[in-house]
Design a protein around this motif. Sequence first.
Motif, PDB file in Angstrom:
ATOM      1  N   LEU B  30      39.208  43.693  46.597  1.00 41.15           N
ATOM      2  CA  LEU B  30      38.725  44.860  45.838  1.00 41.15           C
ATOM      3  C   LEU B  30      39.901  45.645  45.250  1.00 41.15           C
ATOM      4  N   LEU B  31      40.967  45.759  46.047  1.00 38.37           N
ATOM      5  CA  LEU B  31      42.170  46.439  45.547  1.00 38.37           C
ATOM      6  C   LEU B  31      42.736  45.680  44.339  1.00 38.37           C
ATOM      7  N   GLY B  32      42.758  44.358  44.469  1.00 39.81           N
ATOM      8  CA  GLY B  32      43.264  43.514  43.374  1.00 39.81           C
ATOM      9  C   GLY B  32      42.413  43.684  42.126  1.00 39.81           C
ATOM     10  N   ILE B  33      41.079  43.677  42.302  1.00 41.82           N
ATOM     11  CA  ILE B  33      40.181  43.821  41.142  1.00 41.82           C
ATOM     12  C   ILE B  33      40.448  45.170  40.471  1.00 41.82           C
ATOM     13  N   THR B  34      40.602  46.216  41.288  1.00 39.07           N
ATOM     14  CA  THR B  34      40.848  47.552  40.739  1.00 39.07           C
ATOM     15  C   THR B  34      42.158  47.573  39.951  1.00 39.07           C
ATOM     16  N   VAL B  35      43.206  46.997  40.543  1.00 41.27           N
ATOM     17  CA  VAL B  35      44.509  46.954  39.857  1.00 41.27           C
ATOM     18  C   VAL B  35      44.374  46.198  38.537  1.00 41.27           C
ATOM     19  N   GLY B  36      43.697  45.048  38.596  1.00 34.36           N
ATOM     20  CA  GLY B  36      43.551  44.223  37.393  1.00 34.36           C
ATOM     21  C   GLY B  36      42.759  44.927  36.310  1.00 34.36           C
ATOM     22  N   MET B  37      41.768  45.737  36.718  1.00 38.34           N
ATOM     23  CA  MET B  37      40.925  46.407  35.728  1.00 38.34           C
ATOM     24  C   MET B  37      41.652  47.518  34.990  1.00 38.34           C
ATOM     25  N   ILE B  82      36.642  42.601  28.414  1.00 40.17           N
ATOM     26  CA  ILE B  82      35.271  42.591  27.898  1.00 40.17           C
ATOM     27  C   ILE B  82      34.873  43.988  27.379  1.00 40.17           C
ATOM     28  N   LEU B  83      35.206  45.015  28.144  1.00 39.32           N
ATOM     29  CA  LEU B  83      34.685  46.351  27.813  1.00 39.32           C
ATOM     30  C   LEU B  83      35.607  47.183  26.925  1.00 39.32           C
ATOM     31  N   LEU B  84      36.903  46.900  26.970  1.00 38.36           N
ATOM     32  CA  LEU B  84      37.836  47.723  26.181  1.00 38.36           C
ATOM     33  C   LEU B  84      38.483  46.942  25.040  1.00 38.36           C
ATOM     34  N   ASN B  85      38.283  45.641  25.054  1.00 42.62           N
ATOM     35  CA  ASN B  85      38.947  44.760  24.079  1.00 42.62           C
ATOM     36  C   ASN B  85      40.460  44.737  24.273  1.00 42.62           C
ATOM     37  N   ILE B  86      40.931  45.182  25.423  1.00 42.38           N
ATOM     38  CA  ILE B  86      42.350  44.965  25.739  1.00 42.38           C
ATOM     39  C   ILE B  86      42.407  44.300  27.106  1.00 42.38           C
ATOM     40  N   PRO B  87      43.230  43.265  27.230  1.00 46.36           N
ATOM     41  CA  PRO B  87      43.268  42.548  28.488  1.00 46.36           C
ATOM     42  C   PRO B  87      43.829  43.414  29.618  1.00 46.36           C
ATOM     43  N   GLY B  88      43.134  43.458  30.752  1.00 46.01           N
ATOM     44  CA  GLY B  88      43.619  44.211  31.907  1.00 46.01           C
ATOM     45  C   GLY B  88      44.939  43.653  32.392  1.00 46.01           C
ATOM     46  N   THR B  89      45.059  42.342  32.343  1.00 43.35           N
ATOM     47  CA  THR B  89      46.346  41.674  32.590  1.00 43.35           C
ATOM     48  C   THR B  89      46.553  40.726  31.398  1.00 43.35           C
ATOM     49  N   PRO B  90      47.792  40.328  31.100  1.00 39.09           N
ATOM     50  CA  PRO B  90      47.989  39.444  29.937  1.00 39.09           C
ATOM     51  C   PRO B  90      47.178  38.154  30.039  1.00 39.09           C
ATOM     52  N   LEU B 374      31.943  40.499  45.371  1.00 39.15           N
ATOM     53  CA  LEU B 374      32.249  41.857  44.893  1.00 39.15           C
ATOM     54  C   LEU B 374      31.976  41.986  43.399  1.00 39.15           C
ATOM     55  N   GLY B 375      32.366  40.953  42.668  1.00 44.37           N
ATOM     56  CA  GLY B 375      32.215  40.975  41.209  1.00 44.37           C
ATOM     57  C   GLY B 375      30.771  41.098  40.796  1.00 44.37           C
ATOM     58  N   LEU B 376      29.876  40.383  41.493  1.00 42.61           N
ATOM     59  CA  LEU B 376      28.466  40.421  41.117  1.00 42.61           C
ATOM     60  C   LEU B 376      27.764  41.673  41.643  1.00 42.61           C
ATOM     61  N   LEU B 377      28.132  42.080  42.863  1.00 45.46           N
ATOM     62  CA  LEU B 377      27.430  43.231  43.448  1.00 45.46           C
ATOM     63  C   LEU B 377      27.904  44.571  42.888  1.00 45.46           C
ATOM     64  N   LEU B 378      29.183  44.648  42.567  1.00 41.99           N
ATOM     65  CA  LEU B 378      29.733  45.947  42.157  1.00 41.99           C
ATOM     66  C   LEU B 378      29.950  46.053  40.645  1.00 41.99           C
ATOM     67  N   THR B 379      29.158  45.322  39.878  1.00 38.68           N
ATOM     68  CA  THR B 379      29.348  45.342  38.422  1.00 38.68           C
ATOM     69  C   THR B 379      29.323  46.768  37.866  1.00 38.68           C
ATOM     70  N   ARG B 380      28.316  47.546  38.258  1.00 37.67           N
ATOM     71  CA  ARG B 380      28.198  48.907  37.715  1.00 37.67           C
ATOM     72  C   ARG B 380      29.257  49.868  38.268  1.00 37.67           C
ATOM     73  N   LEU B 383      32.728  49.865  36.843  1.00 38.00           N
ATOM     74  CA  LEU B 383      32.938  50.355  35.473  1.00 38.00           C
ATOM     75  C   LEU B 383      33.574  51.743  35.454  1.00 38.00           C
ATOM     76  N   LEU B 384      33.382  52.493  36.555  1.00 37.21           N
ATOM     77  CA  LEU B 384      33.934  53.851  36.615  1.00 37.21           C
ATOM     78  C   LEU B 384      35.461  53.844  36.489  1.00 37.21           C
ATOM     79  N   ILE B 385      36.087  52.765  36.983  1.00 37.27           N
ATOM     80  CA  ILE B 385      37.555  52.675  36.944  1.00 37.27           C
ATOM     81  C   ILE B 385      38.062  52.790  35.508  1.00 37.27           C
TER      82      ILE B 385
END
Lengths: 168, 506
Positions: B30-37, B82-90, B374-380, B383-385
């Motif tokens: 989850l920490l990794g997903i947050t950092v990547g986002m 997907i949501l910002l049109n800028i890659p969270g990581t390259p 985590l990806g499927l359950l916490l989709t919504r 998005l707050l991040i």
Amino acid sequence: MRTINRTDFLSGLVVAALGAAGLVEALRMPRFEARGADPFTVPGLTPGLLSAVLCVLGIVLLLRGMSGRNLTEGAQPSITQWTRASAIRTLFTIVMVLVYGTLLFGRMPFFYATALFVFVFTVGAELIDTERRLPAWKLLIGGCLLAGGAAYAIDFVFTDLFLVRLPG
Amino acid sequence: MAMDGLNHFLGAIAEIGFSAQIIVVFWATLLGITVGMIPGLTATLGVALVTTLTFTMEQNTAILVLICVYIGAIYGGGRTAILLNIPGTPANAASALEGFPLARKGRAGEAMAVATTGSFLGSVVGMVGLALVAPWLAEFALDFTSFEFFWLAVFGIVLCGQLTAMDDALKGWIAGFFGLLVAMVGQESIHAYARFSYGIRDLEGGFGLLPVLVGAFGCTEVFIVMRQEATRAVAGKVTGVFRSALSSFSHARTWLRSGFIGTFMGVVPGVGEDMGAWVSYAAAKRASKRKEEYGQGSTEGLLAAETGNNAAVPGALIPVLTLAIPGSAPAAVLLAAMIIHGLRPGPLIMITQADFFYSVVAMVFWASCAMLILGLLLTRPLLLILKVRREWLMGIIFVLCTVGAFAIAGRIFDVWVMIGFGLIGFLMREAGFPVAPMILGVVLGPILDNNLRRSLALTQGDPIPFVTRPISALIATLVFLIIIFSLPPVRRRLATLRTRFAGGER
């Protein structure tokens, strides 16, 4: 008429100069002949070779820049494309980073240095943002809370949980 | 032998799955997903910063945390694409091409679901590759001597420089050789002479890998993010997540192909996830029956890109574990972390630390599962991040970079190194030089230096064995071919020939 590609020309110049300087320094390194060292293990061997390669690559880039050959659209460097807002933000960030890293960090207690930096950075970055919607009083209060909270949290996590000794 | 490996693997799966480590898997992913986002926070920066937090942890737990953060971050970056049109990581740049148009059409939920399953499938294919290829490569590498390791270092720099610089291999090579030269600073291992140090004590120890990495990837990102214009998320409806997730499995040809390509790109030194995604995406486009959808919001293209980048993660671990050469920039941090924690990756790993190897495979497995759940359950909620403003975040990120660089050795000098390489990385990126080859150069510098001088001492200066020993000759030929095929006149000639043949076919 071809014009010089300034980014490539200047980059090539810097790289070639770096390579040349590295090569000179590598040649000046001791060879430990008095110790009977194997001539193929001398410290300057690898840095010398690497510097020479870097120098050659730099010259090639420099010549390419002089020839004015343009790269494809996707590879166009952005260093020459600045807006006023972008330049101000970048300059502000660089100055703030240098102030925190060289003047505050290690010279002041970590908590105060960090809180001060985060507050000035956040409020400053918002103030130079022309599209800012947040009123000044909200920004100042928010900045204070963020600065105090972040400094405390980082200090606590690193010092108490992960036993890292932070300066001050 | 294979059964033995399977038993080790299943044992390692059970050990993590039935212990408190499973909780670690979930929070670290989850920490990794947050950092990547968070735009601007790369997987490399995430792994580097978290390395500091793992100093007091037990060996296996520390590596588990880092692998989970790594996999989570590469996946999390897809959300931002997907949501910002800028890659969270390259690594998610290719995903933005298809994901953002989908989000604008109101199909953001579907796009995120496809990205999630794609990332999961990519990690699983990569994990199988890791389990199968690494033991074989380690055994093969047992025959490597200093000649082969020298060429391997050169090969890594030349190939990484060529692939990461897109159309401008020259700049990639310059970055790589600059990194190698940076690695020369400090005391060398044969005569203990401090090169390029000028009596400055801090320089005699050389530049630490982590401060350089945090600077080049973390501090540089702070500058880049602040330099760019602000971005806003598209308000897309988040529906059809589970249905789309399941439908992705049916594109078996796409995800298998992308998984293989991603794994292979991961194995190539220093290349990693970015190229894994791009090459998979290009291959999927070439093979697709619906080419016209590409660029307009193709779920197939998004699936290919996300499978490709996540498959590269286990792929990048293959050379880390078997050759101690990183397959990507985050893998370089992971390699440094393994060394800090007293692990010794290299050709002997299957002999001396086979249990650890299979634990790593199991870690990849659990991290992939956690990412899927985590990806499927916490989709919504995730998005707050994306609503956090960069002005409120970047100051804190820089503090974390500073603390991360300082904490390793407790030296203020490392903070200056971090800032210095942050500025160098910024200038390099602005002038069109890739940063990854420079980092690979810093890692490979000592390997190249020691093996070159050792080999020359063995042969009394005779360079012939460098090109006559079979494996050396093979790697040298590859290096030569990469250089030749990167030369603009050769590329132009090849392009002309291709056009002529294509014309003839018609």
